[in-house]
Design a protein around this motif. Structure first.
Motif, PDB file in Angstrom:
ATOM      1  N   GLN A   1       0.716  -1.230   0.025  1.00 30.32           N
ATOM      2  CA  GLN A   1      -0.275   0.008   0.049  1.00 30.32           C
ATOM      3  C   GLN A   1       0.860   1.266   0.160  1.00 30.32           C
ATOM      4  O   GLN A   1       0.563   2.326  -0.839  1.00 30.32           O
ATOM      5  N   ASN A   2       2.015   1.241   0.666  1.00 30.11           N
ATOM      6  CA  ASN A   2       2.760   2.577   1.064  1.00 30.11           C
ATOM      7  C   ASN A   2       4.225   2.488   0.234  1.00 30.11           C
ATOM      8  O   ASN A   2       4.759   3.545   0.019  1.00 30.11           O
ATOM      9  N   GLN A   3       4.535   1.145  -0.312  1.00 27.74           N
ATOM     10  CA  GLN A   3       5.783   1.344  -1.209  1.00 27.74           C
ATOM     11  C   GLN A   3       6.924   1.777   0.007  1.00 27.74           C
ATOM     12  O   GLN A   3       7.876   2.233  -0.363  1.00 27.74           O
ATOM     13  N   LEU A   4       6.692   1.265   1.238  1.00 29.67           N
ATOM     14  CA  LEU A   4       7.662   1.826   2.345  1.00 29.67           C
ATOM     15  C   LEU A   4       7.649   0.690   3.371  1.00 29.67           C
ATOM     16  O   LEU A   4       6.850  -0.177   3.513  1.00 29.67           O
ATOM     17  N   PHE A   5       8.715   0.676   4.223  1.00 31.20           N
ATOM     18  CA  PHE A   5       8.711  -0.234   5.373  1.00 31.20           C
ATOM     19  C   PHE A   5       8.481   0.390   6.685  1.00 31.20           C
ATOM     20  O   PHE A   5       8.360   2.010   6.598  1.00 31.20           O
ATOM     21  N   PRO A   6       7.935  -0.295   7.753  1.00 31.07           N
ATOM     22  CA  PRO A   6       7.517   0.539   8.895  1.00 31.07           C
ATOM     23  C   PRO A   6       8.707   1.360   9.382  1.00 31.07           C
ATOM     24  O   PRO A   6       9.924   1.133   9.012  1.00 31.07           O
ATOM     25  N   PRO A   7       8.480   2.544   9.772  1.00 33.18           N
ATOM     26  CA  PRO A   7       9.423   3.414  10.275  1.00 33.18           C
ATOM     27  C   PRO A   7      10.686   2.907  11.359  1.00 33.18           C
ATOM     28  O   PRO A   7      11.571   3.392  11.260  1.00 33.18           O
ATOM     29  N   PHE A   8      10.147   1.960  12.139  1.00 32.87           N
ATOM     30  CA  PHE A   8      11.020   1.496  12.961  1.00 32.87           C
ATOM     31  C   PHE A   8      12.157   0.610  12.386  1.00 32.87           C
ATOM     32  O   PHE A   8      13.238   0.382  12.860  1.00 32.87           O
ATOM     33  N   CYS A   9      11.957   0.362  11.170  1.00 34.03           N
ATOM     34  CA  CYS A   9      13.129  -0.337  10.221  1.00 34.03           C
ATOM     35  C   CYS A   9      14.214   0.832   9.787  1.00 34.03           C
ATOM     36  O   CYS A   9      15.150   0.543   9.332  1.00 34.03           O
ATOM     37  N   CYS A  10      13.963   1.997  10.304  1.00 33.99           N
ATOM     38  CA  CYS A  10      14.948   3.090   9.797  1.00 33.99           C
ATOM     39  C   CYS A  10      15.239   3.641  11.261  1.00 33.99           C
ATOM     40  O   CYS A  10      15.212   5.110  11.236  1.00 33.99           O
ATOM     41  N   ILE A  11      15.815   3.097  12.102  1.00 33.80           N
ATOM     42  CA  ILE A  11      16.146   3.779  13.605  1.00 33.80           C
ATOM     43  C   ILE A  11      17.548   4.423  13.329  1.00 33.80           C
ATOM     44  O   ILE A  11      18.512   3.540  12.950  1.00 33.80           O
ATOM     45  N   ASN A  12      17.679   5.656  13.747  1.00 32.48           N
ATOM     46  CA  ASN A  12      19.075   6.160  13.546  1.00 32.48           C
ATOM     47  C   ASN A  12      19.934   5.505  14.743  1.00 32.48           C
ATOM     48  O   ASN A  12      19.499   5.755  15.830  1.00 32.48           O
ATOM     49  N   ASN A  13      20.948   5.045  14.349  1.00 36.26           N
ATOM     50  CA  ASN A  13      22.043   4.136  15.392  1.00 36.26           C
ATOM     51  C   ASN A  13      22.592   5.213  16.364  1.00 36.26           C
ATOM     52  O   ASN A  13      22.867   4.743  17.611  1.00 36.26           O
ATOM     53  N   ILE A  14      22.596   6.522  16.157  1.00 35.32           N
ATOM     54  CA  ILE A  14      23.249   7.248  16.885  1.00 35.32           C
ATOM     55  C   ILE A  14      22.297   7.719  17.939  1.00 35.32           C
ATOM     56  O   ILE A  14      22.719   7.809  19.343  1.00 35.32           O
ATOM     57  N   ASN A  15      21.114   8.600  17.642  1.00 36.93           N
ATOM     58  CA  ASN A  15      20.479   9.089  18.716  1.00 36.93           C
ATOM     59  C   ASN A  15      19.073   8.025  18.802  1.00 36.93           C
ATOM     60  O   ASN A  15      18.269   8.738  19.544  1.00 36.93           O
TER      61      ASN A  15
END
Length: 241
Positions: free
Chosen positions: A166-180
């Motif tokens: 539907q979104n052609q995107l992955f859940p936002p939790f799959c793009c967590i910034n490793n630094i902050n």
């Protein structure tokens, strides 16, 4: 005789508590199954646990029924001095104890096998239901948010899921910034690949290993209680006419 009466009284009190706990779990399990969203809204922050990998409602109902029956048999058997009820109580506890020991051996010795088995069950469920089944999606979102993880293995688990289609995107939790440790949106395939957020199974294992002493202490305590209950039930059984 005084010792027998004391043990009988403690057996009744202990199993009354188990009976009430079973009734409470059964009630909560039915609540989750009937009205999952409101349950998750209240207990969402506490949802990062192993129970996220199964249907929480059915798990609670099953656990509630077992405790309910166990508490009833123990309490009834001790109060009425019914040998049949005490024997059933003993054998149910024995089965639970053996199952727990077997599960512990599998987890400790065959972790890879357990992971492969769970992957065969969980990953297809993610691809089928994430984004279309509301309760399932909420549970996984709460899990990923709490554990700071992505999917069961990684972001590829969400490929071909209703959410991705539907979104052609992955859940936002799959793009967590490793630094902050903040979520970066939109979570495209390229960004998810760059972030390479760890899967929830590995994160859960890491958390368990980090808290191994606590987990081991709780497991030992539960096992000791079960053994004590079995010994007490056999003591009452053997001293009944």
């Amino acid at each position: 005789m005084q010792c027998f009466s004391f043990i009988k009284t403690m057996m009744i009190l202990f199993n009354t508590l188990i009976f009430l706990c079973g009734a409470a779990l059964l009630a909560v399990g039915i609540w989750v199954s009937v009205d999952g969203p409101s349950f998750l809204k209240i207990f969402g922050p506490l949802s990062s646990s192993a129970m996220q990998f199964v249907n929480v409602g059915y798990f609670l109902i099953a656990a509630g029924v077992v405790l309910f029956v166990l508490g009833f048999l123990g309490c009834y058997g001790a109060k009425s001095e019914n040998k049949c009820a005490l024997l059933m109580f003993f054998f149910i506890l024995l089965l639970i104890f053996v199952a727990e020991v077997a599960a512990a051996v599998v987890v400790l010795v065959y972790t890879t096998m357990a992971e492969q088995f769970l992957a065969l069950v969980v990953v297809p469920a993610i691809k089928k239901d994430y984004g279309s089944q509301k309760d399932f999606t909420q549970v996984w979102n709460s899990t990923m948010e709490g554990l700071k993880c992505c999917g069961f293995n990684n972001y590829t688990d969400f490929e071909d899921s209703p959410y991705f289609k539907q979104n052609q995107l992955f859940p936002p939790f799959c793009c967590i910034n490793n630094i902050n440790r903040t979520v970066e949106e939109p979570c495209t395939a390229q960004k998810a690949q760059e972030k390479d957020v760890q899967g929830c199974f590995e994160q859960l294992l890491y958390d368990i290993r980090t808290n191994a002493v606590t987990v081991g202490g709780v497991a030992f305590g539960i096992g000791a209680l079960e053994l004590a209950a079995m010994i007490v039930s056999m003591y009452l059984y053997c001293h009944l006419k």
